[in-house]
Design a protein around this motif. Sequence first.
Motif, mmCIF file in Angstrom:
data_model
loop_
_atom_site.group_PDB
_atom_site.id
_atom_site.type_symbol
_atom_site.label_atom_id
_atom_site.label_comp_id
_atom_site.label_asym_id
_atom_site.label_seq_id
_atom_site.Cartn_x
_atom_site.Cartn_y
_atom_site.Cartn_z
ATOM 1 N N ASP A 19 0.833 -1.199 0.000
ATOM 2 C CA ASP A 19 0.000 0.000 0.000
ATOM 3 C C ASP A 19 0.868 1.249 0.000
ATOM 4 O O ASP A 19 0.490 2.272 -0.556
ATOM 5 C CB ASP A 19 -0.933 -0.014 1.209
ATOM 6 N N GLU A 20 2.029 1.154 0.631
ATOM 7 C CA GLU A 20 3.052 2.202 0.592
ATOM 8 C C GLU A 20 4.416 1.549 0.727
ATOM 9 O O GLU A 20 4.559 0.512 1.384
ATOM 10 C CB GLU A 20 2.897 3.195 1.754
ATOM 11 N N ASP A 68 8.667 2.997 1.219
ATOM 12 C CA ASP A 68 9.546 4.168 1.280
ATOM 13 C C ASP A 68 10.899 3.864 0.643
ATOM 14 O O ASP A 68 11.110 2.779 0.084
ATOM 15 C CB ASP A 68 9.687 4.688 2.720
ATOM 16 N N MET A 102 7.507 -0.907 4.317
ATOM 17 C CA MET A 102 6.196 -0.863 3.676
ATOM 18 C C MET A 102 5.060 -0.791 4.683
ATOM 19 O O MET A 102 5.201 -1.207 5.828
ATOM 20 C CB MET A 102 5.994 -2.129 2.829
ATOM 21 N N LYS A 133 1.317 -2.524 4.587
ATOM 22 C CA LYS A 133 0.550 -3.525 3.876
ATOM 23 C C LYS A 133 -0.674 -3.894 4.708
ATOM 24 O O LYS A 133 -0.710 -3.640 5.895
ATOM 25 C CB LYS A 133 1.403 -4.769 3.603
ATOM 26 N N SER A 145 2.752 5.468 -7.565
ATOM 27 C CA SER A 145 1.989 6.233 -6.579
ATOM 28 C C SER A 145 2.198 5.698 -5.170
ATOM 29 O O SER A 145 1.907 6.397 -4.184
ATOM 30 C CB SER A 145 0.493 6.202 -6.925
ATOM 31 N N LYS A 146 2.704 4.465 -5.030
ATOM 32 C CA LYS A 146 2.886 3.849 -3.717
ATOM 33 C C LYS A 146 4.199 4.265 -3.046
ATOM 34 O O LYS A 146 4.400 3.989 -1.863
ATOM 35 C CB LYS A 146 2.840 2.324 -3.845
ATOM 36 N N LEU A 147 5.101 4.901 -3.791
ATOM 37 C CA LEU A 147 6.388 5.313 -3.228
ATOM 38 C C LEU A 147 6.216 6.610 -2.448
ATOM 39 O O LEU A 147 5.762 7.621 -2.991
ATOM 40 C CB LEU A 147 7.419 5.495 -4.343
ATOM 41 N N VAL A 148 6.573 6.580 -1.156
ATOM 42 C CA VAL A 148 6.405 7.742 -0.289
ATOM 43 C C VAL A 148 7.702 8.034 0.451
ATOM 44 O O VAL A 148 8.575 7.180 0.588
ATOM 45 C CB VAL A 148 5.266 7.521 0.741
ATOM 46 N N LEU A 160 6.140 6.796 5.742
ATOM 47 C CA LEU A 160 4.960 5.946 5.816
ATOM 48 C C LEU A 160 3.876 6.579 6.678
ATOM 49 O O LEU A 160 4.169 7.227 7.685
ATOM 50 C CB LEU A 160 5.329 4.580 6.406
ATOM 51 N N ARG A 162 0.676 7.938 5.111
ATOM 52 C CA ARG A 162 -0.382 8.579 4.323
ATOM 53 C C ARG A 162 -1.532 7.599 4.093
ATOM 54 O O ARG A 162 -2.700 7.958 4.191
ATOM 55 C CB ARG A 162 0.182 9.071 2.988
ATOM 56 N N PHE A 163 -1.188 6.341 3.799
ATOM 57 C CA PHE A 163 -2.202 5.293 3.676
ATOM 58 C C PHE A 163 -2.608 4.855 5.082
ATOM 59 O O PHE A 163 -1.744 4.652 5.938
ATOM 60 C CB PHE A 163 -1.646 4.100 2.891
#
Length: 223
Positions: free
Chosen positions: A88-89, A91, A96, A98, A124-127, A130, A132-133
């Motif tokens: 889901d994200e 970095d 991650m 998940k 879009s999953k790269l942040v 961690l 935001r999701f």
Amino acid sequence: MNQDQLKQLVGRAALDHVPAGQVLGVGTGSTVDCFIDALAARIAAGAIAIPGAVSSSERSTQRLRSHGIQVLDASEVTGLAVYVDGADEIDGRGFMIKGGGAALTREKIVADLAETFVCIADESKLVKTLGRFPLPVEIIPMAAAQLARRFARLGGEARLREGVVTDNGGHILDVRGLAIDDPLAFETEVNQWPGVVTVGVFARHRAQVCLLGAADGVKTLRF
């Protein structure tokens, strides 16, 4: 390309990381669905052969079996060379979030068996940080209110995901408003809270490789 096309792109790219002749770990989610379909096509074409896969969810198990791919129980293997799953994200260090598909506990179990975690995701999953999701946390139902109060003390707002029961019979809290600067310390702390089955931060089981789908192709990140 739209998001569905990016998922198909990275799903196909992950085939280059599948070791022939070895049992494969397979995760859960729409991006993984694309990977399973691409894997099945490659097997049908005779381009690769694997003895089977260990799946992290009933959903993926059904999809694998629908393609004629044997699914093994995690107890039947002592290790896996590769585990392919989405996020889901993620970095810049391979940490991650998940659990958007509510399979986080089984995903960690299968990831723990693997030497290499290959994450497949669109860009879009790269942040940078961690959080935001909304962070999924699998819990024992009776602890929901208690855990929500603990997350509130960290600045998070936890809500029960209505109507969701995991493959393990647990419930999911989704926690919004967190900025997880130290994923390893956060994961270690929250996993100790009574009532938590698994927190959806994957720091101890981070990705070693990320195949990131972008408009100009697949970017390979190594951590």
